[in-house]
Design a protein around this motif. Structure first.
Motif, short mmCIF file in Angstrom:
data_model
loop_
_atom_site.label_atom_id
_atom_site.label_comp_id
_atom_site.label_asym_id
_atom_site.label_seq_id
_atom_site.Cartn_x
_atom_site.Cartn_y
_atom_site.Cartn_z
N UNK A 51 -4.19 -9.71 1.13
CA UNK A 51 -4.57 -8.50 0.39
C UNK A 51 -4.39 -7.25 1.25
N UNK A 52 -4.75 -7.33 2.53
CA UNK A 52 -4.56 -6.19 3.43
C UNK A 52 -3.07 -5.88 3.62
N UNK A 53 -2.27 -6.92 3.80
CA UNK A 53 -0.83 -6.71 3.97
C UNK A 53 -0.21 -6.13 2.70
N UNK A 54 -0.70 -6.57 1.54
CA UNK A 54 -0.25 -5.99 0.27
C UNK A 54 -0.60 -4.51 0.20
N UNK A 55 -1.84 -4.18 0.54
CA UNK A 55 -2.31 -2.79 0.49
C UNK A 55 -1.53 -1.89 1.45
N UNK A 56 -1.10 -2.46 2.57
CA UNK A 56 -0.33 -1.70 3.57
C UNK A 56 1.15 -1.63 3.20
N UNK A 57 1.56 -2.32 2.15
CA UNK A 57 2.96 -2.31 1.73
C UNK A 57 3.87 -3.16 2.58
N UNK A 58 3.29 -4.08 3.37
CA UNK A 58 4.11 -4.93 4.24
C UNK A 58 4.61 -6.18 3.53
N UNK A 59 3.91 -6.60 2.49
CA UNK A 59 4.36 -7.70 1.65
C UNK A 59 4.25 -7.25 0.20
N UNK A 60 4.85 -8.03 -0.69
CA UNK A 60 4.79 -7.72 -2.12
C UNK A 60 4.62 -9.04 -2.88
N UNK A 61 4.14 -8.92 -4.10
CA UNK A 61 4.07 -10.10 -4.97
C UNK A 61 5.43 -10.19 -5.64
N UNK A 62 6.14 -11.26 -5.35
CA UNK A 62 7.47 -11.45 -5.92
C UNK A 62 7.38 -11.88 -7.38
N UNK A 63 6.43 -12.78 -7.63
CA UNK A 63 6.22 -13.23 -9.01
C UNK A 63 4.87 -13.91 -9.10
N UNK A 64 4.41 -14.03 -10.32
CA UNK A 64 3.20 -14.79 -10.60
C UNK A 64 3.59 -15.93 -11.52
N UNK A 65 3.02 -17.08 -11.29
CA UNK A 65 3.34 -18.25 -12.10
C UNK A 65 2.08 -19.04 -12.35
N UNK A 66 2.14 -19.91 -13.34
CA UNK A 66 1.02 -20.79 -13.64
C UNK A 66 1.48 -22.21 -13.33
N UNK A 75 4.44 -14.57 -2.68
CA UNK A 75 4.56 -13.38 -1.85
C UNK A 75 5.91 -13.34 -1.16
N UNK A 76 6.38 -12.12 -0.90
CA UNK A 76 7.63 -11.91 -0.18
C UNK A 76 7.43 -10.78 0.82
N UNK A 77 8.21 -10.80 1.86
CA UNK A 77 8.17 -9.75 2.87
C UNK A 77 8.81 -8.49 2.28
#
Length: 111
Positions: A51-66, A75-77
């Protein structure tokens, strides 16, 4: 470039994502494998750091799946994460060079 080093878990998470996108459990397993079991992030620490890395823009959610009825984020870099990871690798390499130089100088002084 930041003079202060990155926390180990953040470094390991970015490294785990450097060559492939992964979901949380796969990231934890990759970190454990990379460190020969020395670091096995607990769920709370793992997702807090993600979550911290997401907030800092260092990683992103590539996709969500079930999967199996449960939501899972992959997650992706992010480009900023790749840049920060490269900077950290350079900083660590410089530190290692200095350590080795001083060890060699110390070994010479002892003889």
């Amino acid at each position: 470039m930041s003079e202060r080093g990155m926390q180990e878990l953040a470094l390991l998470l970015l490294t785990a994502l450097a060559n492939a996108s992964r979901h949380g459990y796969a990231i934890a397993q990759e970190v454990k494998a990379m460190t020969d079991g020395r670091v096995a992030p607990r769920t709370g620490a793992l997702y807090g750091a993600l979550d911290r890395l997401l907030a800092e823009g260092l990683i992103r959610v590539e996709r969500e799946e079930v999967v199996g009825g449960r939501a899972r984020r992959v997650f992706a870099l992010a480009p900023a994460g790749r840049e920060r990871l490269e900077e950290e690798a350079d900083r660590l390499a410089a530190t290692v060079r200095e350590v080795r130089r001083r060890l060699a100088d110390g070994a010479t002084a002892l003889t």
